[in-house]
Enzyme design. Structure first.
Site, PDB file in Angstrom:
ATOM      1  CG  HIS A 174      61.895  48.717 -12.125  1.00  0.00           C
ATOM      2  ND1 HIS A 174      62.623  47.906 -12.966  1.00  0.00           N
ATOM      3  CD2 HIS A 174      62.211  48.311 -10.865  1.00  0.00           C
ATOM      4  CE1 HIS A 174      63.341  47.068 -12.259  1.00  0.00           C
ATOM      5  NE2 HIS A 174      63.110  47.287 -10.988  1.00  0.00           N
ATOM      6  CG  ASN A 184      64.680  42.855 -13.250  1.00  0.00           C
ATOM      7  OD1 ASN A 184      65.888  42.763 -13.022  1.00  0.00           O
ATOM      8  ND2 ASN A 184      63.848  43.448 -12.419  1.00  0.00           N
TER       9      ASN A 184
END
Ligand code: COA
Length: 712
Positions: free
Chosen positions: A448, A498
């Site tokens: 990511h 996140n």
């Protein structure tokens, strides 16, 4: 041989010139406790040896000295004032004795001479370097200031203005700049450095070495008017740049000002007192903590890379902003990249993205035309899956839709070689879910990247249920080779970054629903808490469509606490197509200024929309806003540690700082909790417990608070 110690040796040559050579047992020379003791003994030996004509101070390593030993700092900072003063006093007496030796002295600088290393060369009469020399005083970046005479000798050598610029920014400086400013007296070829030093010592009759010493040990030569101008300007600049959360730079300016009229020994006492004051600040502990955490994270990556397959050829699927950014970053670091998409327009967008970034670098003289051409030619756009054969790694960066991703991943697996590792750049979708479309989930993990790829240092590497260690090691090594800081996390919706960011946004939604003002929240979270931007601006940068979608994923993943009731502020803006910076309207209106930079103004449409839906305006105390925003994030960070999503407080704090820009002077969530104390935090969270499950404290945290435990 005049002296042989654990970290250095002193020899005497036939020409009467002595050489003090730093050569510590580890990878670098640093001024730790042992090095200072041996330096002290070496100086004593030099003082006792008769007929020395001059001294060369050298290093047997590529870097001269990287500074005081930062790994000793947190223990030092915990010492009482008197012990700290005696440590500083002893170090200063060593450098003073070096400065006062009865013969001329020259330092020969190759590589870094930072912090205490820079202060060491300042104690010699002359300094020569080769082209690799990098000199600086980075202490303010650690929340402290020079403590071994840097605030005294540098201004006396280079002038107060230059010294204040060096010390308050903490930047290091290349050899040519050092020569221009006068900290280096000459820059010569590496092979000639030693001879140049000897020649300088033999010619010192021509060079007035005693005059050099007088300059460094006398008061600053500044008239009253010059001093007033100089210090007022520096204070203004430092206040504007560093701000109230970073006390070290302004303390350094105040120190130089207070000691301007003093000679060396009195000035050193002012430095010592102010240095000690800074060691008591939470910013110093947090910033030193970051250095240590960064060291831990890097050492884990190095260890993983040791047993990993190197990635020489990579493919990126999806030529959007992320795909283009990843391919470009890989090519910049010498990994050739194939960029695959399904039509030429998309590929062109990806290449444009890479071109835009490289042109910016060209304009800033960071690369030349040749390098630009080399990098662009290392990115090969293609429409065909056939190009995936022979790749070490394929990074999937297509649209954030589980169905589409699963299809692309399954197709990819058919086309790649047996050993190719596949990674997904998903930002929220669990890796183990995506892995279901693959026959070899062991060769699959998450990778990511954060937007913009070239600027954001973090890469989250996500271990799925079946991911093998070899796969993780290869992707960690590749991220590090791309110049990024990889942190390995376990799988869950949103992974680590996140997963903890969205509860913060949900706190923001709730504040807005309760009538808080958009700009007021941003102001408090930026100025008081220290975020680089407040939540409204961050959502405008992320994009309301992306945030809305990710919020849904998080709500499905953690329905007990992340399911929002009714329409939230993010829902409302998304439905009205107030998407943020991407279409010029979000919580704010965005317009380019003359220089092409986006500037924000209030958006009456967003304000009216919220007022209409929530029907109230309320003002909140700053502390209330901070608690309502931060408690959901902090609780989720703690849960991630408890559930082993993240391996340690150090890695969690680094991921927050590198991935989200968490205020460095707070050191990350866990350092912040240790600083304010768990009982204080519990009181803050319990006060808002009525706001729902995001505000509930875990039993383990309560237990830790009862037993006065800390995370570090
Ligand atoms: N104290 C303790 N250890 C230090 C150090 C310091 N001041 N400076 C560097 N090191 C260690 C690093 O942790 C690393 O250790 P490792 O080999 O165990 O991983 C090793 O020296 C090499 O440093 P690294 O950062 O991997 O090399 P680099 O070439 O990328 O960067 C520096 C070198 C010197 C630029 C960088 O390490 C740095 O900025 N160090 C801090 C310098 C500083 O602030 N000095 C003033 C202290 S008051």
């Amino acid at each position: 041989m005049i002296y042989q110690g654990e970290t250095l040796s002193v020899t005497l040559m036939d020409n009467g010139i002595a050489e003090l050579c730093f050569n510590a047992p580890g990878s670098v020379n640093k001024l730790d406790g042992a090095a200072l003791l041996t330096l002290e003994a070496a100086i004593t030996a030099l003082e006792k040896t008769e007929s020395i004509k001059g001294l060369l101070v050298t290093s047997a390593k590529d870097a001269f000295i990287v500074g005081a030993d930062i790994t000793e700092f947190l223990d030092k900072f915990a010492l009482p004032d008197s012990e700290l003063a005696s440590w500083l006093g002893r170090a200063n007496s060593i450098f003073n004795r070096m400065e006062d030796l009865p013969f001329p002295t020259v330092s020969l600088v190759r590589g870094y001479a930072l912090g205490g290393g820079c202060e060491c060369i300042l104690a010699t009469d002359f300094r020569l370097g080769d082209a690799s020399a990098r000199i600086g005083l980075p202490e303010t970046k650690l929340g402290i200031m020079p403590g071994f005479g840097g605030t005294v000798r540098l201004p006396r050598l280079l002038g107060a203005d230059t010294a204040m610029e060096w010390i308050t920014t903490g930047r290091d400086h290349k050899a040519d700049e050092c020569l221009k400013l006068g900290i280096l007296d000459g820059v010569v070829d590496t092979t000639k450095l030693r001879d140049a030093g000897i020649k300088l010592l033999q010619d010192t009759g021509l060079h007035h070495w005693q005059g050099r010493r007088r300059q460094k040990t006398s008061p600053l030569t500044l008239s009253k008017t010059e001093a007033a101008m100089s210090f007022a300007t520096a204070k203004g600049m430092v206040a504007a740049k560093a701000g109230p959360h970073y006390p070290a730079p302004i303390m350094a300016v105040n120190t130089i000002e207070a000691a301007a009229g003093m000679s060396r020994d009195a000035a050193l006492l002012v430095e010592q007192e102010n240095f000690i004051t800074l060691t008591r600040t939470t910013a110093a502990r947090a910033l030193v903590g970051l250095f240590l955490n960064d060291k831990l994270v890097k050492s884990k990556a190095k260890k993983a890379a040791k047993s990993a397959t190197a990635t020489e050829r990579m493919a990126v699927l999806g030529a959007g902003i992320m795909g283009g950014g990843i391919a470009c970053q890989a090519a910049v670091k010498g990994i050739s990249a194939v960029m695959k998409d399904i039509n030429n327009e998309a590929l062109q967008l990806g290449m444009d993205e890479a071109g835009k970034r490289l042109n910016q670098q060209l304009e800033r003289n960071k690369i030349d035309g040749k390098q630009l051409a080399r990098v662009l030619s290392d990115i090969r756009p293609t429409l065909s899956y056939d190009e995936l054969s022979g790749m070490d790694l394929v990074v999937e960066a297509v649209v954030e839709n589980p169905g589409i991703k699963a299809k692309v991943l399954a197709e990819t697996e058919q086309k790649v070689d047996e050993n190719t590792v596949i990674a997904s750049n998903t930002s929220t979708i669990p890796i183990s879910e995506l892995a279901k479309s693959l026959t070899h989930p062991e060769r699959f993990c998450g990778m990511h990247f954060f937007n913009p790829v070239h600027l954001m240092p973090l890469v989250e590497v996500i271990r799925g249920e079946h991911t093998s260690d070899d796969t993780i090691n290869q992707v960690v090594a590749c991220a590090a080779a791309m110049g990024k800081t990889p942190i390995v996390v376990n799988d869950c919706p949103g992974f680590f970054v996140n997963r903890v960011l969205f509860p913060y946004f949900f706190g923001f939604n709730r504040l807005l629903a309760d009538g808080a003002d958009i700009a007021e929240i941003d102001k408090i979270m930026e100025r008081r808490f220290g975020w680089p931007m407040g939540p409204a601006q961050l959502l405008d940068v992320v994009g309301m469509d992306t945030a809305h979608h990710a919020a849904d994923v998080m709500a499905q993943g953690f329905p007990d606490r992340m399911q929002q009731s009714g329409s939230t502020a993010i829902d409302l803006l998304f439905k009205q197509k107030l998407l943020g910076q991407k279409n010029g309207h979000g919580f704010y209106c965005w317009q380019q200024d003359k220089k092409g930079r986006l500037q924000k103004t209030d958006n009456p449409q967003a304000q009216a929309l919220l007022q209409q839906s929530f029907g109230q305006t309320n003002s909140f105390e700053a502390d209330d806003i901070i608690a309502r925003m931060m408690v959901p994030m902090v609780n989720e960070v703690v849960r991630c540690l408890e559930e082993n999503i993240i391996a340690s407080p150090a890695e969690a704090d680094m991921a927050l700082i590198y991935g989200l820009g968490f205020p460095p002077f707070r050191g990350g969530v866990f350092r912040w909790l240790d600083t304010i104390g768990l009982n204080e935090y519990l009181a803050m969270a319990d006060h808002h417990a009525g706001l729902g499950p995001l505000y509930q404290i875990s039993d383990r945290l309560r237990h830790m608070a009862q037993h006065n435990q800390t995370f570090y």
